[in-house]
Design a protein around this motif. Sequence first.
Motif, mmCIF file in Angstrom:
data_model
loop_
_atom_site.group_PDB
_atom_site.id
_atom_site.type_symbol
_atom_site.label_atom_id
_atom_site.label_comp_id
_atom_site.label_asym_id
_atom_site.label_seq_id
_atom_site.Cartn_x
_atom_site.Cartn_y
_atom_site.Cartn_z
ATOM 1 N N GLY A 161 -5.955 -1.144 -2.078
ATOM 2 C CA GLY A 161 -6.228 -2.201 -1.121
ATOM 3 C C GLY A 161 -6.799 -3.441 -1.767
ATOM 4 N N GLU A 162 -7.640 -3.266 -2.769
ATOM 5 C CA GLU A 162 -8.264 -4.414 -3.437
ATOM 6 C C GLU A 162 -7.210 -5.288 -4.109
ATOM 7 N N ARG A 204 -4.954 -7.146 -1.459
ATOM 8 C CA ARG A 204 -5.619 -8.303 -0.854
ATOM 9 C C ARG A 204 -5.641 -9.486 -1.820
ATOM 10 N N ALA A 205 -5.933 -9.217 -3.075
ATOM 11 C CA ALA A 205 -6.005 -10.294 -4.061
ATOM 12 C C ALA A 205 -4.637 -10.947 -4.269
ATOM 13 N N GLU A 242 0.831 -1.204 0.000
ATOM 14 C CA GLU A 242 0.000 0.000 0.000
ATOM 15 C C GLU A 242 0.866 1.256 0.000
ATOM 16 N N ARG A 293 -2.035 -10.959 -2.184
ATOM 17 C CA ARG A 293 -1.583 -11.675 -0.989
ATOM 18 C C ARG A 293 -2.221 -13.055 -0.912
ATOM 19 N N GLU A 294 -3.460 -13.159 -1.313
ATOM 20 C CA GLU A 294 -4.100 -14.465 -1.311
ATOM 21 C C GLU A 294 -3.463 -15.379 -2.364
#
Length: 345
Positions: free
Chosen positions: A314-315, A318-319, A308, A321-322
């Motif tokens: 943020g979207e 998150r994607a 970030e 990192r998964e």
Amino acid sequence: MYAATFWSRAFPRSLFAIISISTTNMTNSNPSMSVEEGAARLRRHPKYWLDDGSLVVRTQDDLFKVHRTLLQRHSQVISSLAERVSQDESSLMDGCPTLHVPQELGVESTDFEMLLEHLYHDFPLGLDAPLSRVAAILRVSSKRQLDFPLLHRLARRELEHMVPSDPTAFYEVKHPDSMLILAVDYDVHTIQKALFYTVATHANLQHDEPESAIPGFNAPQVVESVDPDLANQFKLSPELTKRCQRLLDDLVGHFTPVLFTVATAGHMTCTDIFAEQWMPLVIQPALENSGLCRPLETLQTIIDLDWEAQGLCGECVRAKREEWREEQRAVWERLDGWLGLTSEK
């Protein structure tokens, strides 16, 4: 396996001259030794020579006077050996039959002492037991030695508890090579994958360099640093070393294209940031810290980066990192096949 002295603790022993007709039987492994010489080299254990003991057990040159029923109820091997000497008056010592543990069983006196410490509740095997104690009891309680089945299962569980089962814990365990040897020797399959990974990725083994990382991308020629003290402390058999070498080659071959492929995101702006920052934030640090050989740790480093702060939304963070966590799980699952452990479970 390691030599017994690796696990041994030095402790004072009192020497007693033992003059008994049973000494003749005890020295029969060396016919040239006189009775007096055989007696002089035997030692009564300073702690486990119990006044009310009913059986003398000899391991190596050490004598333990203990309670026969306590050992017999847990070990069929001890029970069988004790039955053979119970009717032999020539084997009596201090009024008790003397059981000489056969040398071919490989029972070390220090291991037998730790077994007695557990049975007499002086130092029962528990979660806080050091590896040396777990290893000693695992050996002496095994079928190849004295066969204490319940105690052997306990020792196996304690060994398993010493190794994290979470693939993101990175197995910061002490003496992973020693634990790996035990896990392989005694078929403790549940922890072999973690230990093989730890040793293979920290033992300073040579690995095959992939011919190319990704098409059109030239990786910088950086020699990965290793901790020589950490690498040199590992002591493995040639066979285990080969297995670790093959595993390292598989890990590097799998992870190289992952590391050198610049991440893309759902938004073009975020993809552009990855393109600019992937080399300085991901590739270069990985090459400088043996990250190519350690995919689980390197992926966790990538996950933990403050993307970030680099400008990603943020979207997208998150994607991604998964996705990286999924890659960790994929590496972890592939270890079974690379090591040939799937059919052993």
